[in-house]
Design a protein around this motif. Sequence first.
Motif, mmCIF file in Angstrom:
data_model
loop_
_atom_site.group_PDB
_atom_site.id
_atom_site.type_symbol
_atom_site.label_atom_id
_atom_site.label_comp_id
_atom_site.label_asym_id
_atom_site.label_seq_id
_atom_site.Cartn_x
_atom_site.Cartn_y
_atom_site.Cartn_z
ATOM 1 N N ASP A 85 0.827 -1.204 0.000
ATOM 2 C CA ASP A 85 0.000 0.000 0.000
ATOM 3 C C ASP A 85 0.859 1.250 0.000
ATOM 4 N N GLU A 132 0.818 4.148 -2.844
ATOM 5 C CA GLU A 132 0.593 5.578 -2.595
ATOM 6 C C GLU A 132 1.710 6.411 -3.197
ATOM 7 N N VAL A 146 -6.479 3.978 -2.802
ATOM 8 C CA VAL A 146 -5.698 5.210 -2.952
ATOM 9 C C VAL A 146 -6.415 6.111 -3.951
#
Lengths: 192, 406
Positions: free
Chosen positions: B335, B339, B391
């Motif tokens: 993750d 991002e 995101v």
Amino acid sequence: MSSSNTCTSEFCNAGWSEVLTHMSPYGFANFGVAFALGLSVVGAAWGIWLTGSSLVGASVKAPRIRSKNLISVIFCEATAIYGVIMAIILTNKVKAPDENTYYLDEDWDWSGYYYAGYGMFSAGLSVGLTNIASGISVGIAGSSCALADAQDASLFVKILIVEIFASALGIFGIIVGIIQSNACTFPIAALN
Amino acid sequence: RRHGGKSACWRREVTFSTMTPPPSSEPGGLATFNIHHAFPEALVRGMRSSFLKDSDYHHLSQCETLDDVRLNLSETDYAEPLADMPTLMPSSLQKVAVDKLVVEFQYLRSQAVEPLATFLDLITYEYMIENVMLLLKGSLSGRDINDLMAQCHPLGMFKDSVMRSIPTFESTPRGYADLYQTVLVDTPVGPYFAQFLQESSMNGGSSRNVLEEVEIEIIKSSLIKFWIEDFTAYVHKLGGETAALMGELLAVRADTNAINITLNSFGTPLNEPAMRVSDRKRLYPAVGFLYPAGTSMLADVADEDELGRVLDLFPQYGAIWNIHAAGTGEKGIDDAFYERDVQMNELAFEGQMQFAVFYAYVKLKEQEIRNLVWISECILQAQKDEINKFVPIFSQHAPWRQTKRR
């Protein structure tokens, strides 16, 4: 470079100053016309394809921008119009002498003659070169304007102000060009 | 701001043999880029406005059923592709969204001329590598060829006959050499496979004693490594704004690969001391911020603590590693990488008259597809508290924009 090699006939140039003064002021003036028109059109064309190609692509996904962004193309076109105006003004000032003689008279207005030639040449360069810069500048700004307008309609007027400043460069050129060529008159008869 | 196209991260000469031929012309600067590339660039910037907005994500995460999701998506750019789908499932949503991306990409590709055409082709080679590896791996587990072909990524398809013949080769070094000679040599990924074969024969490939699954992963990592290096050499030759932006994007991509290879090798035979230098080190790309000092340190890393110590020396990766090391389960290292990628790809849109927008568009669209699948899976499995872990793209409320306001 010995002096025995220097040509002493009256048909040879005695130095660089004679090279320049032996070029006809009519030649200088007409080159000025050519530069004014040709370079202005180069600048305008460059700007138009810069902005037009982006406009065509951006309006695929955002058709609403089509009409408004033609203003960018019009700004580019204006630089070509400045070139045409200057070319017409200069061409109207180029006058042939009244009498069709082989040699010009003794008391011809030589200083005015050369002044007219050089003045029109530089007026043409003033307009032509500034319009190249102005045309490219408006083109790049117009391309970004089309892309930004497609994303956010409120950006159009703000980026248009950038283009207005860019096209002001062409106006500077034609103002100075007109002032330069104002006093240029080709003599058409001997002074007296 | 670094000057022009020369930047610290590739000041070291890219000297390995390049497989893609050098570009026949430059993309052009501010005054000449629009000759050939204004139309595709304007198209991709128009496609930028088709990303889902904060309000769309808000409505989607409020949905109770997948039919509500479909209703909300019918007001976005996905309306037309979803029109003739009877019911929505996460897998079918993903397929529809990927097909939409492929249609848009092929539109861009058909309008592109050199050097943009080769640039777009290089973006697709990554998917070709994935498809080849999918077919090879599938043949190991004996799956049906038609199932495998249906799973292949549409952006990286070869000719049908070529793809069908890939699983027929055996997964031995001899088999791979045969595969290359007969099938892959004519495809764009042929040169990458040739380099892999050359490298493995130089290192005595037949004497290695690895499991078949590890072998496949090594092949895939090697091919991706060669692709990244090839792509970087190509953009370096393009020069200008493109080289600056794409160089950065590919450098962080290479570093992400290096870190993931190291992290995934823990607990596998690849992490044994003998294998680390001979095999794992060969998988690190020769570009990126971690190359060469970081990758030589990574080659000796034995566990997560050592990995953390190495990454602390590099500030941009130290922050990401700390998220992983905190290990609360809120956010994983993947993750954090996603991002960071979205942030950089958004910034690629800030510059005009360069090619990085095309690469960034494909990557951001992939992230959006991941977001959609995540949301629909959460709704399907009734796990609404996990639903906000996507995101957002081009959002004012993105995590990196929030922290700056303090």
